[in-house]
Design a protein around this motif. Structure first.
Motif, PDB file in Angstrom:
ATOM      1  N   LYS A  13       4.706  -3.911 -15.572  1.00  0.00           N
ATOM      2  CA  LYS A  13       3.765  -2.957 -15.756  1.00  0.00           C
ATOM      3  C   LYS A  13       2.771  -2.486 -14.675  1.00  0.00           C
ATOM      4  CE  LYS A  13      -0.614  -3.700 -18.359  1.00  0.00           C
ATOM      5  NZ  LYS A  13      -1.478  -2.938 -17.735  1.00  0.00           N
ATOM      6  N   ASP A  14       2.339  -3.284 -13.664  1.00  0.00           N
ATOM      7  CA  ASP A  14       1.931  -3.187 -12.522  1.00  0.00           C
ATOM      8  C   ASP A  14       2.469  -1.856 -11.726  1.00  0.00           C
ATOM      9  OD1 ASP A  14      -0.080  -4.903 -13.068  1.00  0.00           O
ATOM     10  OD2 ASP A  14       0.778  -6.401 -11.536  1.00  0.00           O
ATOM     11  N   SER A  15       3.642  -1.942 -11.627  1.00  0.00           N
ATOM     12  CA  SER A  15       4.513  -0.554 -11.076  1.00  0.00           C
ATOM     13  C   SER A  15       4.295   0.609 -11.741  1.00  0.00           C
ATOM     14  CB  SER A  15       5.909  -0.952 -10.878  1.00  0.00           C
ATOM     15  OG  SER A  15       6.210  -2.132 -10.131  1.00  0.00           O
ATOM     16  N   VAL A  16       4.156   0.559 -13.092  1.00  0.00           N
ATOM     17  CA  VAL A  16       3.952   1.722 -13.953  1.00  0.00           C
ATOM     18  C   VAL A  16       2.776   2.186 -13.770  1.00  0.00           C
ATOM     19  CG1 VAL A  16       3.991   2.614 -16.026  1.00  0.00           C
ATOM     20  CG2 VAL A  16       5.949   1.342 -15.752  1.00  0.00           C
ATOM     21  N   ALA A  97      -2.186   9.495  -2.838  1.00  0.00           N
ATOM     22  CA  ALA A  97      -1.052   9.116  -3.788  1.00  0.00           C
ATOM     23  C   ALA A  97      -0.234   7.948  -3.463  1.00  0.00           C
ATOM     24  CB  ALA A  97      -0.022  10.259  -3.678  1.00  0.00           C
ATOM     25  N   TYR A  98      -0.315   7.397  -2.041  1.00  0.00           N
ATOM     26  CA  TYR A  98       0.177   6.276  -1.721  1.00  0.00           C
ATOM     27  C   TYR A  98      -0.766   5.140  -1.657  1.00  0.00           C
ATOM     28  CZ  TYR A  98       2.581   2.771   1.323  1.00  0.00           C
ATOM     29  OH  TYR A  98       2.939   1.748   1.921  1.00  0.00           O
ATOM     30  N   LYS A  99      -1.988   5.164  -1.997  1.00  0.00           N
ATOM     31  CA  LYS A  99      -3.007   3.993  -2.211  1.00  0.00           C
ATOM     32  C   LYS A  99      -2.498   3.040  -3.287  1.00  0.00           C
ATOM     33  CE  LYS A  99      -7.253   5.580  -0.092  1.00  0.00           C
ATOM     34  NZ  LYS A  99      -8.659   6.044  -0.418  1.00  0.00           N
ATOM     35  N   PRO A 100      -2.092   3.597  -4.425  1.00  0.00           N
ATOM     36  CA  PRO A 100      -1.761   2.383  -5.560  1.00  0.00           C
ATOM     37  C   PRO A 100      -0.658   1.674  -5.216  1.00  0.00           C
ATOM     38  CG  PRO A 100      -2.358   4.679  -6.529  1.00  0.00           C
ATOM     39  CD  PRO A 100      -2.393   4.940  -5.123  1.00  0.00           C
ATOM     40  N   PHE A 101       0.265   2.282  -4.442  1.00  0.00           N
ATOM     41  CA  PHE A 101       1.393   1.679  -4.028  1.00  0.00           C
ATOM     42  C   PHE A 101       1.277   0.718  -2.798  1.00  0.00           C
ATOM     43  CE2 PHE A 101       3.502   5.270  -6.071  1.00  0.00           C
ATOM     44  CZ  PHE A 101       4.068   4.913  -7.166  1.00  0.00           C
ATOM     45  N   GLU A 102       0.261   1.029  -1.930  1.00  0.00           N
ATOM     46  CA  GLU A 102       0.061   0.254  -0.969  1.00  0.00           C
ATOM     47  C   GLU A 102      -0.759  -1.280  -1.285  1.00  0.00           C
ATOM     48  OE1 GLU A 102      -2.272   0.923   3.285  1.00  0.00           O
ATOM     49  OE2 GLU A 102      -3.267   1.782   1.459  1.00  0.00           O
ATOM     50  N   ALA A 103      -1.446  -1.179  -2.351  1.00  0.00           N
ATOM     51  CA  ALA A 103      -2.202  -2.394  -2.849  1.00  0.00           C
ATOM     52  C   ALA A 103      -1.132  -3.208  -3.559  1.00  0.00           C
ATOM     53  CB  ALA A 103      -3.249  -1.923  -3.868  1.00  0.00           C
ATOM     54  N   LYS A 104      -0.146  -2.439  -4.401  1.00  0.00           N
ATOM     55  CA  LYS A 104       0.892  -3.240  -5.109  1.00  0.00           C
ATOM     56  C   LYS A 104       1.917  -4.200  -4.088  1.00  0.00           C
ATOM     57  CE  LYS A 104      -0.977  -2.212  -8.832  1.00  0.00           C
ATOM     58  NZ  LYS A 104      -1.958  -3.214  -9.318  1.00  0.00           N
ATOM     59  N   ILE A 105       2.451  -3.183  -3.046  1.00  0.00           N
ATOM     60  CA  ILE A 105       3.046  -3.919  -2.133  1.00  0.00           C
ATOM     61  C   ILE A 105       2.676  -5.040  -1.333  1.00  0.00           C
ATOM     62  CG2 ILE A 105       4.371  -3.426  -0.027  1.00  0.00           C
ATOM     63  CD1 ILE A 105       5.131  -0.606  -1.242  1.00  0.00           C
ATOM     64  N   ALA A 106       1.345  -4.988  -0.970  1.00  0.00           N
ATOM     65  CA  ALA A 106       0.586  -5.798  -0.355  1.00  0.00           C
ATOM     66  C   ALA A 106       0.630  -7.115  -1.122  1.00  0.00           C
ATOM     67  CB  ALA A 106      -0.761  -5.535  -0.077  1.00  0.00           C
ATOM     68  N   ALA A 107       0.228  -7.173  -2.495  1.00  0.00           N
ATOM     69  CA  ALA A 107       0.291  -8.078  -3.456  1.00  0.00           C
ATOM     70  C   ALA A 107       1.314  -8.903  -3.685  1.00  0.00           C
ATOM     71  CB  ALA A 107      -0.377  -7.585  -4.815  1.00  0.00           C
ATOM     72  N   LEU A 108       2.462  -7.801  -3.704  1.00  0.00           N
ATOM     73  CA  LEU A 108       3.835  -8.419  -4.048  1.00  0.00           C
ATOM     74  C   LEU A 108       4.484  -9.352  -2.929  1.00  0.00           C
ATOM     75  CD1 LEU A 108       6.323  -8.386  -5.909  1.00  0.00           C
ATOM     76  CD2 LEU A 108       7.104  -6.175  -4.909  1.00  0.00           C
ATOM     77  N   THR A 109       4.064  -8.783  -1.588  1.00  0.00           N
ATOM     78  CA  THR A 109       4.756  -9.302  -0.545  1.00  0.00           C
ATOM     79  C   THR A 109       4.766 -10.980  -0.532  1.00  0.00           C
ATOM     80  OG1 THR A 109       4.416  -7.476   0.761  1.00  0.00           O
ATOM     81  CG2 THR A 109       5.003  -9.380   1.999  1.00  0.00           C
ATOM     82  N   PRO A 110       3.551 -11.634  -0.833  1.00  0.00           N
ATOM     83  CA  PRO A 110       3.480 -13.157  -0.713  1.00  0.00           C
ATOM     84  C   PRO A 110       4.319 -13.617  -2.080  1.00  0.00           C
ATOM     85  CG  PRO A 110       1.208 -12.135  -0.685  1.00  0.00           C
ATOM     86  CD  PRO A 110       2.252 -11.030  -0.963  1.00  0.00           C
ATOM     87  N   LYS A 111       4.469 -12.853  -2.909  1.00  0.00           N
ATOM     88  CA  LYS A 111       5.308 -13.489  -4.196  1.00  0.00           C
ATOM     89  C   LYS A 111       6.644 -13.472  -3.750  1.00  0.00           C
ATOM     90  CE  LYS A 111       2.042 -12.255  -7.925  1.00  0.00           C
ATOM     91  NZ  LYS A 111       2.122 -11.484  -9.124  1.00  0.00           N
TER      92      LYS A 111
END
Length: 114
Positions: A13-16, A97-111
């Motif tokens: 969902k976050d990716s979408v 356009a990259y900002k939303p992915f930047e935040a998601k990648i940063a949040a996903l990396t620790p998981k």
């Protein structure tokens, strides 16, 4: 590692959501670039028409040549300025356009690294 189906579902969902936000930012950026291109084309046409009218109403060949040279210099400088502006618009569109992915990648990396 992703521990449960709910985590995986939330990730999807976050990716979408990130994709939609990115596509929206990209679309707005392209609209801005298009509007700028249309405005530049209109102004260039108007300046070209004015230069042609001045050159054709000139009393001598030297005066017509002077008008043409002035127009060529002005058109070249306007073109270079516009290309710089387009470059800035493309860079800002890409960043937005990259900002939303930047935040998601940063949040996903620790998981993923756990």
């Amino acid at each position: 590692m992703i521990k449960s189906f709910e985590d995986f579902q939330a990730l999807g969902k976050d990716s979408v959501d990130a994709y939609v936000a990115s596509a929206t930012a990209f679309s707005k950026g392209l609209q801005t670039i298009t509007a700028e291109a249309v405005d530049f084309s209109r102004k260039s046409f108007e300046r070209g028409t004015q230069a042609f009218e001045k050159a054709s109403s000139a009393k001598s060949f030297d005066k017509a040549l002077e008008v043409q040279q002035g127009y060529a210099k002005e058109a070249y400088e306007a073109f270079l300025g516009q290309m710089n502006k387009f470059g800035e618009l493309y860079v800002s569109t890409a960043k937005e356009a990259y900002k939303p992915f930047e935040a998601k990648i940063a949040a996903l990396t620790p998981k993923v690294t756990k």
